[in-house]
Design a protein around this motif. Structure first.
Motif, mmCIF file in Angstrom:
data_model
loop_
_atom_site.group_PDB
_atom_site.id
_atom_site.type_symbol
_atom_site.label_atom_id
_atom_site.label_comp_id
_atom_site.label_asym_id
_atom_site.label_seq_id
_atom_site.Cartn_x
_atom_site.Cartn_y
_atom_site.Cartn_z
ATOM 1 N N ALA A 54 -9.959 21.163 37.150
ATOM 2 C CA ALA A 54 -9.394 20.381 38.251
ATOM 3 C C ALA A 54 -10.452 19.409 38.739
ATOM 4 O O ALA A 54 -11.652 19.600 38.505
ATOM 5 C CB ALA A 54 -8.943 21.297 39.393
ATOM 6 N N SER A 55 -10.024 18.351 39.412
ATOM 7 C CA SER A 55 -10.970 17.361 39.916
ATOM 8 C C SER A 55 -11.224 17.581 41.406
ATOM 9 O O SER A 55 -10.344 18.013 42.151
ATOM 10 C CB SER A 55 -10.452 15.940 39.676
ATOM 11 O OG SER A 55 -9.237 15.717 40.370
ATOM 12 N N ALA A 104 -9.178 24.660 28.579
ATOM 13 C CA ALA A 104 -10.044 25.836 28.555
ATOM 14 C C ALA A 104 -9.315 27.034 29.163
ATOM 15 O O ALA A 104 -8.577 26.905 30.141
ATOM 16 C CB ALA A 104 -11.323 25.550 29.335
ATOM 17 N N LEU A 105 -9.516 28.200 28.551
ATOM 18 C CA LEU A 105 -8.922 29.441 29.063
ATOM 19 C C LEU A 105 -9.952 30.136 29.949
ATOM 20 O O LEU A 105 -10.958 30.645 29.456
ATOM 21 C CB LEU A 105 -8.526 30.360 27.912
ATOM 22 C CG LEU A 105 -7.997 31.742 28.291
ATOM 23 C CD1 LEU A 105 -6.704 31.614 29.095
ATOM 24 C CD2 LEU A 105 -7.777 32.600 27.049
ATOM 25 N N VAL A 147 -13.856 13.119 31.044
ATOM 26 C CA VAL A 147 -12.445 13.502 31.032
ATOM 27 C C VAL A 147 -12.333 15.003 31.205
ATOM 28 O O VAL A 147 -13.156 15.757 30.706
ATOM 29 C CB VAL A 147 -11.785 13.074 29.704
ATOM 30 C CG1 VAL A 147 -10.396 13.678 29.557
ATOM 31 C CG2 VAL A 147 -11.701 11.568 29.615
ATOM 32 N N ILE A 148 -11.321 15.428 31.962
ATOM 33 C CA ILE A 148 -10.995 16.849 32.017
ATOM 34 C C ILE A 148 -9.602 17.041 31.430
ATOM 35 O O ILE A 148 -8.840 16.077 31.273
ATOM 36 C CB ILE A 148 -11.032 17.406 33.463
ATOM 37 C CG1 ILE A 148 -9.986 16.705 34.358
ATOM 38 C CG2 ILE A 148 -12.428 17.303 34.050
ATOM 39 C CD1 ILE A 148 -9.834 17.346 35.729
ATOM 40 N N VAL A 149 -9.294 18.281 31.085
ATOM 41 C CA VAL A 149 -7.958 18.634 30.617
ATOM 42 C C VAL A 149 -7.400 19.629 31.618
ATOM 43 O O VAL A 149 -7.856 20.759 31.716
ATOM 44 C CB VAL A 149 -7.989 19.237 29.205
ATOM 45 C CG1 VAL A 149 -6.568 19.542 28.740
ATOM 46 C CG2 VAL A 149 -8.678 18.290 28.236
ATOM 47 N N SER A 150 -6.413 19.177 32.390
ATOM 48 C CA SER A 150 -5.832 20.002 33.448
ATOM 49 C C SER A 150 -4.369 20.258 33.137
ATOM 50 O O SER A 150 -3.573 19.325 33.024
ATOM 51 C CB SER A 150 -5.969 19.287 34.798
ATOM 52 O OG SER A 150 -5.473 20.083 35.845
ATOM 53 N N VAL A 206 -14.222 20.548 37.662
ATOM 54 C CA VAL A 206 -14.717 21.927 37.728
ATOM 55 C C VAL A 206 -13.687 22.851 37.093
ATOM 56 O O VAL A 206 -12.513 22.506 36.961
ATOM 57 C CB VAL A 206 -14.983 22.375 39.190
ATOM 58 C CG1 VAL A 206 -16.055 21.514 39.830
ATOM 59 C CG2 VAL A 206 -13.697 22.333 40.019
ATOM 60 N N GLU A 207 -14.140 24.035 36.702
ATOM 61 C CA GLU A 207 -13.225 25.028 36.130
ATOM 62 C C GLU A 207 -12.235 25.486 37.188
ATOM 63 O O GLU A 207 -12.585 25.650 38.355
ATOM 64 C CB GLU A 207 -14.022 26.218 35.591
ATOM 65 C CG GLU A 207 -13.174 27.237 34.867
ATOM 66 C CD GLU A 207 -14.002 28.337 34.253
ATOM 67 O OE1 GLU A 207 -13.931 29.477 34.769
ATOM 68 O OE2 GLU A 207 -14.718 28.077 33.272
#
Length: 384
Positions: A318-319, A177-178, A279-282, A310-311
């Motif tokens: 980030a976690s 995400a931007l 899942v997050i994308v970091s 979180v954003e």
């Protein structure tokens, strides 16, 4: 069948030559492949890219020459064609597509040498602005992840870096995400960004600034975004069951990719709400919060901790460890965070380390007694 060659993407010249052959029916290229990779793949396959999904288990995504070309051609129709700077690893789909676009445009990509830095970016961009004899200055393009963009914007007080950023007709930004503040900073400097959405399974970004590319269709089924188009992967090499679950056909025979992302399509604009799984994308890398949480809970005093995403202004997401007070307070909070970060890094890699830890009196729970992860996540966001 066609041969599969394990490819080292470090040398951009060798990569371009090998990829050009693969697009023309030559041996397919394997990126990130393990030792048990096959020697042969189905005819038509151009590349196989090992990538991780929500489980963190590598999947081998098979992409045809037709799919890669369709993606690159649709991108050219949307933003134009010219010369590309390769600032991402060539073994990942976003970097690989920079090379594919260059091949189709008849240009040579310029690769950053060594570690990414503002100085290296500025120097490489300047070299691209020097026209060859008889040629004019080409249109410049590149593809970055938000963390790289953030680094460049932080250094934009330096005139060469700022000029380099402003030299591009379009800077594609994807992989995660931007954050809006980052986009606004770039806009204030006159940097032309294009926010992209896609995955390895879609041959890279296929939705630009919320609008699908010309040959792409996006819809939602039960809240999940699904994508159709000629740039879809053939499937997962050696895993027909996963391929059948992920790529489905509708009543008209149209093939759709199940993204695993929640979202909606509002008047033709795609809005992504987040992962359907945990899942997050970091920094462009998928991180399973379930796996991080299992490791964190092994640290003394954190057995009841919950890990949420979180954003993050730099990494996209980030976690954060959220732990109940009590047992956690028996030891130094900073020591626990350090131990948790070290444990996660040792097992999953540094990219998966939690960013920080928050202590609460008690964790929000659902009627089932399970942690209410969304309520916990919102509480963490409200603390910032």
């Amino acid at each position: 069948m066609v041969g599969l060659i394990a490819m080292d993407a470090e040398d951009p010249v060798l990569l371009r030559d090998a990829l050009a052959r693969a697009l023309d029916g030559g041996p397919a290229l394997g990126f990130g492949m393990l030792g048990d990779a096959p020697d042969w793949v189905p005819r038509g396959t151009a590349v196989v890219i090992a990538t991780s999904g929500s489980s963190g288990i590598p999947k081998r995504v098979a992409l045809s020459a037709e799919a890669l070309r369709a993606s690159a051609e649709a991108t050219a129709r949307r933003i134009g064609s010219g010369r590309w700077l390769l600032a991402l690893p060539g073994g990942y789909v976003a970097g690989l597509q920079v090379v594919v676009r260059s091949i189709l445009a008849g240009t040579e990509p310029v690769a950053l040498g060594g570690r990414f830095s503002p100085d290296a970016f500025a120097e490489a961009t300047l070299s691209m602005l020097r026209p060859a004899p008889g040629d004019g200055i080409p249109e410049l393009y590149t593809s970055l992840v938000p963390a790289q963009l953030s680094t460049l914007l932080d250094a934009a007080a330096d005139a060469p870096v700022r000029a380099a950023l402003q030299a591009y007709r379009a800077i594609l930004v994807g992989g995660q995400a931007l954050p809006e503040p980052l986009r606004e900073r770039a806009s204030d400097l006159g940097v032309r960004l294009v926010r992209t959405y896609g995955s390895t399974e879609t041959s890279g970004g296929c939705v630009y600034d919320g609008v699908p590319l010309e040959t792409v269709a996006v819809r939602t089924v039960d809240g999940e975004l699904r994508i159709a188009g000629p740039m879809l992967a053939d499937g997962y090499l050696g895993d027909g069951e996963l391929t059948a679950r992920t790529f489905t056909h509708d009543e008209h025979g149209i093939r759709w990719y199940r993204t695993g992302d929640l979202g909606l399509v509002d008047d033709g604009v795609v809005r992504v709400h987040g992962r359907a799984d945990n899942v997050i994308v970091s920094g462009g890398i998928n991180i399973s919060l379930d796996r991080v949480e299992r490791i964190v809970r092994r640290v003394a005093g954190l057995s009841g901790a919950v890990v949420v995403g979180v954003e993050d202004a730099r990494w996209g997401e980030a976690s954060v460890i959220v732990a109940p007070r009590g047992e956690a307070l028996r030891r130094s909070e900073s020591d626990q965070l350090v131990q948790a970060r070290e444990a996660v890094a040792a097992e999953l890699g540094k990219h998966a380390r939690p960013d920080r830890m928050v202590l609460v009196d008690e964790l929000e729970v659902l009627a089932s007694g399970k942690p209410d992860r969304e309520a916990i996540r919102r509480a963490v966001v409200d603390l910032r």
